[in-house]
Design a protein around this motif. Structure first.
Motif, short mmCIF file in Angstrom:
data_model
loop_
_atom_site.label_atom_id
_atom_site.label_comp_id
_atom_site.label_asym_id
_atom_site.label_seq_id
_atom_site.Cartn_x
_atom_site.Cartn_y
_atom_site.Cartn_z
N SER A 55 0.83 -1.21 0.00
CA SER A 55 0.00 0.00 0.00
C SER A 55 0.86 1.26 0.00
O SER A 55 0.47 2.28 -0.56
CB SER A 55 -1.01 0.00 1.14
OG SER A 55 -0.38 -0.19 2.37
N GLY B 134 1.92 1.68 -3.64
CA GLY B 134 0.78 2.16 -4.40
C GLY B 134 0.51 3.64 -4.14
O GLY B 134 0.29 4.41 -5.07
N ALA B 135 0.57 4.02 -2.87
CA ALA B 135 0.30 5.42 -2.52
C ALA B 135 1.35 6.34 -3.13
O ALA B 135 1.03 7.38 -3.69
CB ALA B 135 0.26 5.59 -1.00
N VAL C 108 -1.09 4.77 -7.52
CA VAL C 108 -1.89 3.66 -8.04
C VAL C 108 -2.96 3.32 -7.00
O VAL C 108 -2.65 3.10 -5.83
CB VAL C 108 -1.01 2.42 -8.32
CG1 VAL C 108 -1.87 1.26 -8.80
CG2 VAL C 108 0.05 2.75 -9.35
N ARG C 109 -4.19 3.30 -7.44
CA ARG C 109 -5.29 3.05 -6.51
C ARG C 109 -5.82 1.64 -6.69
O ARG C 109 -5.98 1.17 -7.82
CB ARG C 109 -6.42 4.05 -6.76
CG ARG C 109 -6.04 5.45 -6.39
CD ARG C 109 -6.88 6.47 -7.13
NE ARG C 109 -6.35 7.81 -6.92
CZ ARG C 109 -6.90 8.71 -6.09
NH1 ARG C 109 -8.01 8.43 -5.44
NH2 ARG C 109 -6.35 9.89 -5.93
N PHE C 110 -6.11 1.00 -5.59
CA PHE C 110 -6.74 -0.32 -5.67
C PHE C 110 -7.61 -0.50 -4.44
O PHE C 110 -7.21 -0.24 -3.33
CB PHE C 110 -5.70 -1.44 -5.76
CG PHE C 110 -4.48 -1.24 -4.93
CD1 PHE C 110 -3.37 -0.61 -5.46
CD2 PHE C 110 -4.43 -1.67 -3.61
CE1 PHE C 110 -2.24 -0.39 -4.69
CE2 PHE C 110 -3.30 -1.47 -2.84
CZ PHE C 110 -2.19 -0.82 -3.38
N GLN C 111 -8.81 -0.91 -4.69
CA GLN C 111 -9.80 -1.01 -3.61
C GLN C 111 -10.58 -2.29 -3.79
O GLN C 111 -11.19 -2.51 -4.84
CB GLN C 111 -10.72 0.20 -3.73
CG GLN C 111 -11.86 0.19 -2.79
CD GLN C 111 -11.66 1.20 -1.67
OE1 GLN C 111 -10.56 1.69 -1.46
NE2 GLN C 111 -12.69 1.49 -0.95
N PRO C 112 -10.56 -3.17 -2.78
CA PRO C 112 -11.32 -4.42 -2.93
C PRO C 112 -12.82 -4.14 -2.98
O PRO C 112 -13.29 -3.23 -2.31
CB PRO C 112 -10.96 -5.22 -1.68
CG PRO C 112 -10.42 -4.23 -0.71
CD PRO C 112 -9.88 -3.09 -1.48
N ASN C 113 -13.53 -4.89 -3.78
CA ASN C 113 -15.00 -4.75 -3.77
C ASN C 113 -15.63 -6.00 -3.18
O ASN C 113 -14.94 -6.95 -2.81
CB ASN C 113 -15.54 -4.43 -5.17
CG ASN C 113 -15.41 -5.60 -6.13
OD1 ASN C 113 -15.11 -6.72 -5.72
ND2 ASN C 113 -15.64 -5.34 -7.40
N ILE D 143 -11.22 -2.69 -7.60
CA ILE D 143 -11.35 -1.56 -8.51
C ILE D 143 -9.97 -0.91 -8.47
O ILE D 143 -9.43 -0.68 -7.38
CB ILE D 143 -12.39 -0.55 -7.98
CG1 ILE D 143 -13.69 -1.28 -7.64
CG2 ILE D 143 -12.63 0.56 -8.98
CD1 ILE D 143 -14.62 -0.44 -6.78
N HIS D 144 -9.40 -0.65 -9.62
CA HIS D 144 -8.02 -0.17 -9.58
C HIS D 144 -7.70 0.70 -10.78
O HIS D 144 -8.39 0.68 -11.79
CB HIS D 144 -7.07 -1.37 -9.54
CG HIS D 144 -7.20 -2.28 -10.73
ND1 HIS D 144 -6.39 -2.15 -11.84
CD2 HIS D 144 -8.07 -3.29 -11.00
CE1 HIS D 144 -6.76 -3.06 -12.73
NE2 HIS D 144 -7.77 -3.77 -12.25
N SER D 145 -6.63 1.47 -10.62
CA SER D 145 -6.15 2.28 -11.74
C SER D 145 -5.09 1.49 -12.51
O SER D 145 -4.62 0.45 -12.04
CB SER D 145 -5.62 3.62 -11.24
OG SER D 145 -4.60 3.43 -10.30
N ASN D 146 -4.73 1.98 -13.69
CA ASN D 146 -3.95 1.14 -14.62
C ASN D 146 -2.66 1.79 -15.10
O ASN D 146 -2.26 1.63 -16.24
CB ASN D 146 -4.81 0.82 -15.84
CG ASN D 146 -6.10 0.13 -15.45
OD1 ASN D 146 -6.09 -0.81 -14.67
ND2 ASN D 146 -7.21 0.63 -15.97
#
Lengths: 206, 254
Positions: A143, A146-147, A151-156, A162-165
């Motif tokens: 994390s 990513g920060a 880069v964002r990533f969030q569990p659903n 859900i994440h950026s690429n």
């Protein structure tokens, strides 16, 4: 789960001497104990492991540019596209330049993406070259990475993310040299930036 | 014999008294057990889901103060002002301190600067601090849940937070959950960077649009401007940012 961990530990311990050896023929510009430059990502610590179950410190990547992307392997939709794009960047290089570049894929799903899962993933996508590393880290360091990269990533709720690429280019010092913001941007842009960041002098000439 | 007992008692009282004094000087921050509950955040982190179950957790009753942060940098020299690399702080890290190990001087308005909330601390440093206390930063959802109240405090937060003067931590009245200073400045949360999901990079015009323009329909409580401001603020941060009106507190699992 525990068994896998223990197995990993055993592999890790047996891999140690090989790793120590690896450090001895380090790139001459990365002297032992030398501090990273101010904005180098190699200030970031952490216990990382490659898909070959070898322990890795990010700062060991110093000396060659890095093409870095973050994804998770159970991702069906977008992540294979990210990986394909990183492969396309590699293909866009002359073969001599490929060897001067490192390709690093970091999983933001460390719970499921163990080194052995990452190894299967690499194999499934036909990646064998030693300048490719699929990295497993602790959730703390994943994390942080990513920060720092945005880069964002969030569990659903469905167990997906859900994440950026982004695809990030690090220069030889480990600083962000360029970031491809999304999957839409033509690869030629990051490829040109990468070529501009390849080490000029041959490692043995010093 | 009697004398000896007397002396022992005296010694015991002396030691006990000293202990109390020491404790008073550096009372560890108390933690409040935030009860479990269902919370409807201002912006849902998951599309299509409005209500979220929040597990019970411990939260520092007040923000971390300067004296506590000083103790931390004494112990961990890599987090002293002169040592933290630009990757982990953008340049104003602890800018109001006199030096690596010296706090701001007392002033007319601020008699005890050591008791003020520490600000000018990056996310990386705040995380390292909580880590060293065997704690963690609260999640955004936890923070908002702890701060959520249907009282006028929300509006006072809105007027106070812009001033940028660090508060003396733990002095103003606590909220209904027994937590202090949640409405006096911005605070770091662990997942500040996950506020609004876009497929774009962090400098996204799209992201701002989502917050300010076409997308206010997704906000659950349009009147909660304070939360609105916080989400916008969080979404604009980078882990290296160090701001005068941005502090933090730590949390812990039960």
């Amino acid at each position: 789960m525990k068994k896998i961990f223990l197995l990993g530990l055993v592999c890790l311990l047996t891999a140690m001497p090989a790793l120590a050896e690896d450090h001895s023929h380090h790139h001459p510009t990365s002297l032992q104990g030398e501090k990273p430059t101010g904005k180098s990502l190699y200030w970031l610590g952490g216990q990382w492991k490659t898909h070959q179950n070898q322990k890795l410190e990010l700062k060991s990547l110093k000396g060659k540019p890095v093409v870095l992307a973050m994804l998770y392997t159970s991702c069906k939709a977008v992540c294979p596209l990210i990986l394909e794009d990183v492969k396309a960047i590699e293909k866009g290089l002359a073969s001599a330049d490929r060897a001067k570049t490192q390709f690093v894929i970091v999983s933001f799903d460390p719970e499921r993406d163990t080194p052995s899962v990452l190894a299967d993933y690499a194999q499934k996508h036909g990646i064998r070259a030693s300048n490719w590393k699929f990295l497993h880290g602790t959730s703390k360091h994943v994390s942080e990475l990513g920060a720092l990269l945005g880069v964002r990533f969030q569990p659903n709720a469905q167990g997906d993310f859900i994440h950026s690429n982004q695809i990030t280019l690090l220069n030889v010092e480990g600083e962000v040299a360029y970031q491809r913001p999304d999957l839409k941007e033509p690869l030629t842009i990051i490829l040109e930036k990468l070529k501009a960041n390849l080490p000029v002098s041959h490692p043995h000439q010093h | 014999m009697f004398r000896q007992v007397n002396r022992l008692v005296f010694q015991a009282v002396l030691i006990g008294g000293l202990g109390l004094l020491l404790q008073a000087a550096q009372a560890p921050v108390e933690m409040v057990k935030v009860p479990a509950g269902v919370f409807t955040p201002q912006f849902s982190p998951r599309p299509g889901q409005k209500d979220f179950q929040v597990k019970s957790f411990w939260l520092d009753a007040r923000p971390v103060n300067r004296a506590e942060f000083l103790e931390f940098v004494r112990k961990y020299p890599q987090w002293r002002r002169s040592q933290v690399p630009p990757l982990f702080q953008e340049g104003n890290y602890l800018a109001d301190w006199q030096g690596d190990l010296s706090l701001p001087l007392p002033s007319q308005e601020v008699k005890q600067p050591e008791l003020q909330a520490v600000t000018g601390v990056s996310w990386m440093a705040a995380r390292a601090y909580c880590d060293a206390q065997k704690k963690r930063l609260p999640k955004l959802l936890e923070w908002e849940y702890a701060a959520d109240e249907t009282d006028p405090e929300k509006l006072s937060w809105y007027s106070l937070v812009g001033i940028g003067i660090p508060v003396q931590a733990g002095v103003a009245a606590p909220n209904q959950k027994g937590i202090y200073d949640l409405h006096h400045m911005y605070e770091w949360v662990d997942d500040f960077n996950q506020v609004i999901m876009t497929n774009d990079s962090r400098e996204g015009a799209e992201k701002d649009n989502q917050l300010f323009c076409g997308n206010s329909g997704s906000a659950t409580d349009r009147m909660n401007y304070a939360a609105f401001t916080r989400y916008a603020f969080w979404s604009s941060l980078h882990p290296s940012y160090t701001l005068k009106n941005l502090g933090f507190r730590c949390a812990r699992d039960l």
